[in-house]
Enzyme design. Structure first.
Site, short mmCIF file in Angstrom:
data_model
loop_
_atom_site.label_atom_id
_atom_site.label_comp_id
_atom_site.label_asym_id
_atom_site.label_seq_id
_atom_site.Cartn_x
_atom_site.Cartn_y
_atom_site.Cartn_z
N ASP A 72 0.80 -1.23 0.00
CA ASP A 72 0.00 0.00 0.00
C ASP A 72 0.84 1.28 0.00
OD1 ASP A 72 -2.03 -1.83 0.35
OD2 ASP A 72 -2.98 -0.75 2.01
N ASP A 73 0.14 2.35 -0.37
CA ASP A 73 0.56 3.75 -0.17
C ASP A 73 1.60 4.24 -1.18
OD1 ASP A 73 -1.13 3.52 1.94
OD2 ASP A 73 0.29 4.16 3.47
N HIS A 100 -6.42 3.02 -3.86
CA HIS A 100 -6.27 3.26 -2.41
C HIS A 100 -6.60 4.73 -2.09
CE1 HIS A 100 -5.14 2.39 1.61
NE2 HIS A 100 -3.92 2.86 1.60
N HIS A 127 -5.36 9.72 0.17
CA HIS A 127 -5.11 9.00 1.44
C HIS A 127 -5.40 9.93 2.62
CE1 HIS A 127 -3.02 6.21 4.21
NE2 HIS A 127 -3.28 5.32 3.28
N HIS A 163 3.76 -2.12 3.08
CA HIS A 163 3.73 -0.76 2.51
C HIS A 163 5.03 -0.44 1.78
CE1 HIS A 163 0.57 -0.52 5.57
NE2 HIS A 163 0.08 0.51 4.90
ZN LIG Z 1 -2.72 3.32 3.23
#
Ligand SMILES: [Zn+2]
Length: 291
Positions: free
Chosen positions: A102-103, A153, A157, A248
């Site tokens: 993620d991210d 995502h 964020h 991540h």
């Molecule tokens: Zn995230």
């Protein structure tokens, strides 16, 4: 060892998932949301007919709201709508698991994650942030070209994601969806909420866009913990087929040597998958088994 073919997995599957429109047509609100709507209607009617009972009706409505908020603050909760916390059962019987990252994209970390995945012949899923994807478009294209799933995502964020009104929420998802579809040539099919937090407004929106909410089975807390051994232990303790793992590439914590901890953890995680005869797949591949 799994070889990675160029292009996206789903295009090779025999069981093509239904288009977003078909999924949306079949959408029904989750039981808790239907019960909440009925409770609000009942409370209104009761207040009109028996105004003196207002403390009880107000109490019931407030209790319902607390229940909805608690569900939204629980990332793996199922009561606000469909939420993958594991792969479908058929994927598990085949010894498949999913590594989700993620991210990103992140210019320092993502290329090194891609190289580790390539060296092990493993597919993964990148839950990308729309705004970061626009800053580093080549990295998103690299992920897709290597056969990994690229999924939504949110656009920024935002920490306020779970308390956004309908319009802001829609824009947060649609902007990222548009960016990622443009970069990869295929709209994402999965969505993960920032920090996994959400509101009851999210489910109908995701269904309309043909997006499957996905949380995780195990997470390493690798944005806050730079201890690679600890992160690896959290991910591999009781690891079993069908698990969805969360790491991540963006916002990665650093280990004692200053290295993003995902880069320390991933090689050993991939070795352990091989030893346990588990095969990592992108989420798109699992979509073929979805109910
Ligand atoms: Zn995230």
């Amino acid at each position: 060892m799994t070889s990675i073919d160029p292009g996206r997995v789903i295009s090779q599957a025999n069981t093509e998932p239904p288009p977003p429109q078909a999924r949306a047509a079949r959408w029904r609100a989750a039981p808790l949301l239907r019960a909440s709507a009925a409770l609000h209607c009942g409370a209104l009617g009761l207040t009109a007919l028996r105004p003196h009972l207002w403390p009880w009706t107000l109490g019931a409505v407030m209790a319902n709201h607390l229940h909805l908020v608690a569900a939204g603050l629980t990332p793996r909760s199922q009561v606000l709508g469909s939420n993958w916390t594991r792969l479908p059962a058929q994927a598990a019987t085949k010894g498949q698991i999913a590594i989700t990252i993620d991210d990103g994209p992140d210019p320092e970390v993502t290329p090194r994650v891609l190289e580790l995945l390539r060296a092990h012949g493993v597919r993964a899923t990148f839950f990308c942030i729309g705004e970061r994807a626009r800053r580093h478009p080549a990295l998103v294209r690299d992920c897709a070209a290597a056969g990994h799933s690229v999924e939504n995502h949110s656009d920024r964020h935002s920490l306020a994601f779970s308390v956004m009104g309908p319009r802001r929420l829609r824009l947060e998802i649609e902007r990222a969806q548009h960016t990622l579809a443009e970069l990869t040539g295929q709209p994402p099919r999965f969505f993960r909420a920032p920090a996994g937090l959400r509101s009851p407004l999210l489910d109908p929106l995701l269904q309309r866009l043909g997006l499957q909410l996905t949380s995780w089975t195990r997470r390493g807390f690798d944005t806050v913990n730079g201890d690679g051994a600890r992160v690896l232990q959290r991910l591999t303790r009781s690891l079993s087929a069908g698990d969805i793992l969360l790491l991540h590439d963006g916002h990665a914590a650093r280990n004692a040597a200053g290295m993003p901890v995902v880069l320390e953890v991933l090689p050993e995680l991939l070795n352990q998958l091989k030893l346990r005869q588990l095969r990592a797949i992108g989420l798109e591949e699992a979509l073929a088994w979805a109910p």
